[in-house]
Design a protein around this motif. Structure first.
Motif, PDB file in Angstrom:
ATOM      1  N   THR A 102       0.831  -1.209   0.000  1.00  0.00           N
ATOM      2  CA  THR A 102       0.000   0.000   0.000  1.00  0.00           C
ATOM      3  C   THR A 102       0.863   1.255   0.000  1.00  0.00           C
ATOM      4  N   SER A 125       0.092   4.531   1.891  1.00  0.00           N
ATOM      5  CA  SER A 125      -0.895   5.111   2.788  1.00  0.00           C
ATOM      6  C   SER A 125      -0.478   6.515   3.220  1.00  0.00           C
ATOM      7  N   LEU A 172      -8.390  -2.530   4.130  1.00  0.00           N
ATOM      8  CA  LEU A 172      -7.458  -2.859   3.035  1.00  0.00           C
ATOM      9  C   LEU A 172      -6.511  -3.987   3.444  1.00  0.00           C
ATOM     10  N   ILE A 180      -4.139   4.888  -0.551  1.00  0.00           N
ATOM     11  CA  ILE A 180      -5.263   5.006   0.396  1.00  0.00           C
ATOM     12  C   ILE A 180      -4.990   6.174   1.332  1.00  0.00           C
ATOM     13  N   VAL A 219      -7.994   3.033  -3.282  1.00  0.00           N
ATOM     14  CA  VAL A 219      -9.293   2.648  -2.719  1.00  0.00           C
ATOM     15  C   VAL A 219      -9.791   3.752  -1.793  1.00  0.00           C
ATOM     16  N   ALA A 242     -14.172  -4.305   2.855  1.00  0.00           N
ATOM     17  CA  ALA A 242     -13.044  -5.147   2.433  1.00  0.00           C
ATOM     18  C   ALA A 242     -13.473  -6.105   1.321  1.00  0.00           C
ATOM     19  N   MET A 267     -13.296  -4.347  -1.810  1.00  0.00           N
ATOM     20  CA  MET A 267     -11.885  -4.104  -2.156  1.00  0.00           C
ATOM     21  C   MET A 267     -11.285  -5.342  -2.824  1.00  0.00           C
TER      22      MET A 267
END
Ligand code: SF4
Length: 368
Positions: free
Chosen positions: A286, A288, A299, A321, A334, A352, A355
């Motif tokens: 990710t 983030s 996630l 994210i 997302v 989720a 996702m």
């Protein structure tokens, strides 16, 4: 609060969040008569600190007790039986419940040491501890977390702590799903308050907590567990005991008909949650920036589902994210904050389960 309602509150002041959500749910009115015997059933499966993702936080129990006593309910009993092999008293101590029991004068009953009776649970004989059977109103306080055999565990499976150890062993020989569903036709599920603070990624004994800093309230244990499935990237149909409990009339797994009530906004975006090795590894997929805890936790659960399917591999671009991406462009993200990206999943936060579907289609498949 209606049966189809799902109440959600975010934050880190767990005791006051608990009191607030109970007030909003109108729990005192739901219970009614002040003389009722009220059972409080946390999850104390093992003797570990709740920060490790297995057991119910003491602040939630304290919030429930403080609220109930303030409303004039004084016939309260905390009850639990740890899993076979662990001592419930040790778990009670490790979770920090001793002070609460003492300070508020609420007795604790160890279900491992309780007497029991057999009863007919929709065609299946099940032994239930007497203390649990005598209650007029039960408040189930489970933890939202993963489980190595049943994928998830929350409200329905938490009631396994209300049967004697020998019955727990028998449940395992029967494959867990069918007896758990039948058990819930006879134990009370009057109100459910879910500890979604930092439940474990995939084991009921904890070790890999996923920080989400939420408390959820339900009146329907089947709806609760179906919602939990989707919060962890599973479909309710994947968990047999949920569907079976629905067939037996315990509740409804139809989350599409649920009525979501958000009591506040998630303001946790600036704080990075603590992460253990496995969670950190998933987080490496990710990017983030100021992500809210519930969004980031969702996630992590979604990435874990993809990991199980063998779909995570090196070379995948990071999934963006967080609020730091608002108004910015990029490849894939997302949540509503990444709405300007080429590929973005709407939702604030998205589930989720959604996702998983989105990332499989737009991320994994595009980089095969
Ligand atoms: S999409 Fe919503 S929940 Fe997710 S990081 Fe942005 S504001 Fe937070």
């Amino acid at each position: 609060m209606e049966k189809k309602d799902i109440l959600i509150i975010h934050g880190t002041d767990y005791k006051n969040m608990t009191i607030r959500i109970l007030k909003r749910a109108g729990l005192a009115e739901l219970i009614g008569d002040r003389n009722k015997r009220i059972g409080l059933k946390p999850n104390l499966v093992v003797a570990r600190d709740p920060s490790e993702g297995a057991t119910t936080h003491a602040e939630i129990l304290e919030g429930v007790v403080a609220y109930l006593q303030e409303c004039g309910f004084n016939n309260l009993t905390i009850m639990e039986g740890s899993w076979v092999g662990d001592n419930t008293r040790d778990a009670f101590r490790a979770a920090g419940y001793e002070r609460i029991s003492r300070q508020y004068g609420v007795p604790f009953k160890d279900m491992q040491a309780d007497t029991w009776k057999s009863c007919d649970a929709a065609g299946m004989d099940i032994r239930i501890c007497d203390t649990a059977a005598q209650m007029d109103f039960m408040i189930n306080l489970p933890v939202l977390k993963g489980h190595c055999q049943t994928l998830i565990t929350c409200a329905l499976k938490n009631n396994k702590g209300l049967i004697p150890n020998a019955e727990k062993r028998r449940f395992h020989t029967l494959g867990l799903h069918r007896p758990i569903a039948h058990l819930n036709t006879v134990v009370r599920n009057d109100f459910i308050l879910v500890d979604n603070i930092c439940g474990d990624l995939d084991f009921e004994e904890g070790g890999n907590p996923v920080v989400m800093n939420r408390i959820l309230a339900f009146r329907d244990p089947v709806l609760c567990d179906a919602f939990v499935c989707e919060s962890m990237g599973h479909k309710p149909e994947e968990v047999d005991y949920i569907m079976l409990a629905q067939q037996l009339g315990v509740g409804s797994a139809d989350t599409a008909k649920a009525h979501m009530v958000y009591l506040n906004e998630d303001l946790s975006a600036k704080k990075k949650p603590p992460m253990t090795g496995r969670v950190k590894k998933l987080a490496s997929y990710t990017d983030s920036q100021d992500a809210c805890s519930a969004c980031f936790g969702s996630l992590i659960y979604a990435l874990d589902r993809l990991q199980e399917r063998g779909e995570l591999k090196k070379g995948l671009p990071p999934v963006a994210i967080g609020q730091g991406f608002r108004g910015k462009t990029g490849d894939i993200g997302v949540g509503h904050c990444t709405a300007c990206f080429s590929k973005s999943l709407e939702g604030c936060p998205p589930k989720a389960a959604d996702m998983v579907e989105f990332l499989e289609k737009e991320w994994v498949c595009k980089h095969m």
